[in-house]
Design a protein around this motif. Structure first.
Motif, PDB file in Angstrom:
ATOM      1  N   THR A  36      76.768  19.679  17.721  1.00 22.07           N
ATOM      2  CA  THR A  36      76.272  20.978  18.181  1.00 22.07           C
ATOM      3  C   THR A  36      75.348  21.626  17.163  1.00 22.07           C
ATOM      4  O   THR A  36      74.449  22.388  17.530  1.00 22.07           O
ATOM      5  CB  THR A  36      77.442  21.913  18.501  1.00 22.07           C
ATOM      6  N   ASP A  37      75.549  21.335  15.866  1.00 19.48           N
ATOM      7  CA  ASP A  37      74.636  21.849  14.836  1.00 19.48           C
ATOM      8  C   ASP A  37      73.252  21.204  14.980  1.00 19.48           C
ATOM      9  O   ASP A  37      72.225  21.887  14.875  1.00 19.48           O
ATOM     10  CB  ASP A  37      75.189  21.563  13.439  1.00 19.48           C
ATOM     11  N   PRO A  71      75.523  23.257  25.268  1.00 21.75           N
ATOM     12  CA  PRO A  71      76.074  22.325  24.284  1.00 21.75           C
ATOM     13  C   PRO A  71      77.247  21.547  24.861  1.00 21.75           C
ATOM     14  O   PRO A  71      77.960  22.047  25.721  1.00 21.75           O
ATOM     15  CB  PRO A  71      76.534  23.248  23.147  1.00 21.75           C
ATOM     16  N   TYR A  72      77.401  20.338  24.413  1.00 19.03           N
ATOM     17  CA  TYR A  72      78.528  19.541  24.910  1.00 19.03           C
ATOM     18  C   TYR A  72      79.861  20.223  24.627  1.00 19.03           C
ATOM     19  O   TYR A  72      80.819  20.051  25.376  1.00 19.03           O
ATOM     20  CB  TYR A  72      78.484  18.151  24.271  1.00 19.03           C
ATOM     21  N   ALA A  73      79.927  20.960  23.554  1.00 13.17           N
ATOM     22  CA  ALA A  73      81.144  21.711  23.225  1.00 13.17           C
ATOM     23  C   ALA A  73      81.441  22.720  24.326  1.00 13.17           C
ATOM     24  O   ALA A  73      80.526  23.253  24.947  1.00 13.17           O
ATOM     25  CB  ALA A  73      80.957  22.440  21.896  1.00 13.17           C
ATOM     26  N   VAL A  74      82.691  22.968  24.606  1.00  9.07           N
ATOM     27  CA  VAL A  74      83.859  22.532  23.870  1.00  9.07           C
ATOM     28  C   VAL A  74      84.656  21.456  24.644  1.00  9.07           C
ATOM     29  O   VAL A  74      85.883  21.424  24.609  1.00  9.07           O
ATOM     30  CB  VAL A  74      84.757  23.741  23.560  1.00  9.07           C
ATOM     31  N   HIS A  85      65.636  21.983  27.896  1.00  8.99           N
ATOM     32  CA  HIS A  85      67.071  21.758  28.089  1.00  8.99           C
ATOM     33  C   HIS A  85      67.655  21.262  26.781  1.00  8.99           C
ATOM     34  O   HIS A  85      67.113  20.337  26.160  1.00  8.99           O
ATOM     35  CB  HIS A  85      67.347  20.723  29.184  1.00  8.99           C
ATOM     36  N   ALA A  86      68.792  21.841  26.376  1.00 15.97           N
ATOM     37  CA  ALA A  86      69.438  21.458  25.120  1.00 15.97           C
ATOM     38  C   ALA A  86      70.918  21.215  25.348  1.00 15.97           C
ATOM     39  O   ALA A  86      71.651  22.130  25.736  1.00 15.97           O
ATOM     40  CB  ALA A  86      69.237  22.539  24.060  1.00 15.97           C
ATOM     41  N   GLY A  87      71.364  19.956  25.117  1.00 14.02           N
ATOM     42  CA  GLY A  87      72.781  19.639  25.239  1.00 14.02           C
ATOM     43  C   GLY A  87      73.103  18.839  26.479  1.00 14.02           C
ATOM     44  O   GLY A  87      72.354  17.963  26.899  1.00 14.02           O
ATOM     45  N   LYS A  88      74.229  19.177  27.105  1.00 19.23           N
ATOM     46  CA  LYS A  88      74.741  18.420  28.254  1.00 19.23           C
ATOM     47  C   LYS A  88      73.961  18.752  29.524  1.00 19.23           C
ATOM     48  O   LYS A  88      73.737  19.917  29.840  1.00 19.23           O
ATOM     49  CB  LYS A  88      76.227  18.729  28.450  1.00 19.23           C
ATOM     50  N   LEU A 142      80.691  26.689  17.912  1.00 19.88           N
ATOM     51  CA  LEU A 142      79.820  27.088  19.025  1.00 19.88           C
ATOM     52  C   LEU A 142      79.313  28.502  18.818  1.00 19.88           C
ATOM     53  O   LEU A 142      78.115  28.788  18.963  1.00 19.88           O
ATOM     54  CB  LEU A 142      80.595  26.989  20.336  1.00 19.88           C
ATOM     55  N   ASP A 143      80.212  29.406  18.476  1.00 21.54           N
ATOM     56  CA  ASP A 143      79.850  30.805  18.268  1.00 21.54           C
ATOM     57  C   ASP A 143      78.851  30.948  17.131  1.00 21.54           C
ATOM     58  O   ASP A 143      77.878  31.719  17.223  1.00 21.54           O
ATOM     59  CB  ASP A 143      81.117  31.610  17.969  1.00 21.54           C
ATOM     60  N   ARG A 144      79.060  30.214  16.040  1.00 23.70           N
ATOM     61  CA  ARG A 144      78.149  30.294  14.901  1.00 23.70           C
ATOM     62  C   ARG A 144      76.743  29.852  15.298  1.00 23.70           C
ATOM     63  O   ARG A 144      75.748  30.470  14.895  1.00 23.70           O
ATOM     64  CB  ARG A 144      78.666  29.422  13.754  1.00 23.70           C
ATOM     65  N   ASN A 145      76.649  28.800  16.094  1.00 19.66           N
ATOM     66  CA  ASN A 145      75.328  28.325  16.516  1.00 19.66           C
ATOM     67  C   ASN A 145      74.633  29.303  17.444  1.00 19.66           C
ATOM     68  O   ASN A 145      73.409  29.483  17.369  1.00 19.66           O
ATOM     69  CB  ASN A 145      75.460  26.945  17.157  1.00 19.66           C
TER      70      ASN A 145
END
Length: 467
Positions: free
Chosen positions: A191-192, A216-219, A142-145, A254-257
């Motif tokens: 997010t990076d 990811p927590y974003a956005v 699991h990665a992020g939120k 977000l898109d770049r990641n």
């Protein structure tokens, strides 16, 4: 191998086929699975869904390699209940996670009814698909939120990158106040950092199939711009009521990641055997981003609050450049993953969605079914496009069946009926023009409430002050 042993193996194979037994595929044939569940990104917030202000070239390219769902829905209009529904495959009445924090949101004098008590986290007895994947040979990350329990490590994950019961990071720049499990000594955008660690997981897990829950927590708020991108969007012309430059930098980051993630899959020759499902947990926050022609945003049970961007990619299995108008929901992810892996769920497990695999891989029609939302609580923060200026949503239920959608508010038994094919902006309430259709959908809604044991708040609030 002797003839007798060969014959025995053949007869065993035949007997298994006749009996309908399905073996879980070997680890070598199991696909990797990546679920990308973005936070608060609205239906129109990507290029592949029509935005001309936000820039998402990596997502647009990835979406073109599979099937885009133009009518995808979250099972709830805000974060925690949507995530609980998706991971468990069960609609809100079954697990009782209806909102974030307490259910009596807003001022007490504005609440006519005493709302149903909310479960802030999902109970352990509600099986999650992450647990089944872990039990059947998947390395899980699991990665992020996370937001639906204290620790994802206790709910089917081998690795946790930044997940907890927190609903937002507090800050995308260090120190990340609500993300205690990871920190940075530099000025790295959250997010990076999450993606850095996610790529480490994938690079180190190539001997067995993996499941990545990338969320990811974003956005989500706080809206904190990626400073190096801000001038680009400050000088860009608004489009379709989208003009928030700070939010746009978060979308591009977000898109770049996600582009970094796909690049690594190609580099490690994993992309061809990876099933990717992209979706967001609810509609965009109305004060931040608009989803025209949809009405309202996050927290509302109008289309802007529950219709979300979504696509699925599986090279060689899902044909590229497809757009589906079939209504789907994030409740469908659980049964879809079970079918594509061959894993059998326990008979006692309730699943309120359908497997999408035949639609994705064979373009077969799904049986027509109702989509159902239940929200017996209050959520403050109304606006000119929600039901009222006080609440984004008051207690009620909604159902979509075919092109028709009915919303029932419990306070005064108000009904709203919309034909989404002709009026996707939900501007023309047809409840008085189409009473028979309203009655049909109300009966269907009541049956779904009964089937899920949905609680209906009826107790009057003694502190309510009528206006």
């Amino acid at each position: 191998m002797t003839k007798e042993l060969t014959l025995s193996c053949f007869l065993l194979f035949i007997s298994l086929q006749v009996s309908g037994y399905q073996k879980v595929p070997s680890e070598k044939t199991l696909p990797n699975i990546i679920l990308i569940n973005v936070d608060d990104m609205g239906w129109r917030d990507t290029g592949f869904m029509g935005s001309e202000f936000y820039e998402t070239p990596n997502l647009d390219l990835l979406a073109s390699k599979g099937m885009i769902f133009n009518q995808a829905y979250a099972a709830a209009a805000n974060c925690a209940p949507s995530r609980a529904c998706m991971m468990s495959g069960e609609n809100t009445p079954r697990h009782g996670v209806y909102t974030v924090a307490n259910s009596d949101r807003g001022k007490t004098e504005n609440r006519k009814l005493v709302p149903v008590v909310n479960n802030e986290t999902i109970a352990d007895h509600h099986l999650l698909f992450s647990e089944l994947l872990q039990q059947n040979g998947y390395a899980t990350c699991h990665a992020g939120k996370w937001h639906i329990s204290k620790d994802p490590l206790s709910r089917g994950f081998d690795v946790n990158i930044g997940g907890s019961d927190a609903g937002n990071p507090g800050s995308y720049y260090p120190p990340y106040r609500n993300v205690p499990s990871i920190q940075s000594t530099s000025d790295e955008y959250l997010t990076d950092l999450v993606m850095d660690k996610t790529l480490d997981f994938i690079a180190g897990n190539q001997k067995q199939p993996f499941f990545l829950n990338y969320s990811p927590y974003a956005v989500h708020t706080p809206i904190q711009p990626v400073t190096g991108l801000l001038n680009k969007y400050l000088g860009k012309s608004p489009s379709n009521e989208q003009d928030n430059a700070e939010y746009a930098t978060m979308v591009e980051n977000l898109d770049r990641n996600i582009g970094r993630l796909i690049d690594l899959l190609h580099e490690k020759q994993l992309f061809e055997n990876t099933f990717i499902f992209f979706i967001t947990d609810n509609g965009g926050l109305f004060k931040v981003t608009k989803q025209r022609p949809l009405r309202a945003g996050k927290g509302a049970y109008y289309e802007g609050g529950i219709r979300v961007p979504s696509f699925a990619v599986w090279p060689g299995r899902i044909n590229p450049r497809q757009v589906s108008e079939v209504p789907i929901t994030n409740l469908d992810i659980f049964p879809t993953l079970m079918e594509l892996t061959g894993i059998t769920k326990p008979e006692s497990k309730n699943l309120d969605g359908l497997s999408l695999l035949s639609l994705l891989t064979e373009n077969q029609h799904l049986p027509e079914r109702p989509l159902f939302w239940h929200f017996p609580v209050y959520l403050e923060g109304g606006n000119e496009e929600s039901q009222d200026p006080v609440f984004r949503t008051r207690p009620g239920s909604a159902v979509r069946y075919g092109d028709w959608k009915l919303i029932h508010y419990f306070e005064n038994n108000d009904l709203e009926l919309y034909n989404l094919k002709e009026d996707v902006s939900e501007s023309n309430n047809l409840v008085y023009e189409k009473p028979e259709k309203a009655k049909e959908l109300l009966t269907l809604m009541e049956n779904l409430q009964d089937n899920t044991n949905a609680p209906i708040p009826k107790t009057l609030n003694p502190d309510f002050k009528a206006k």
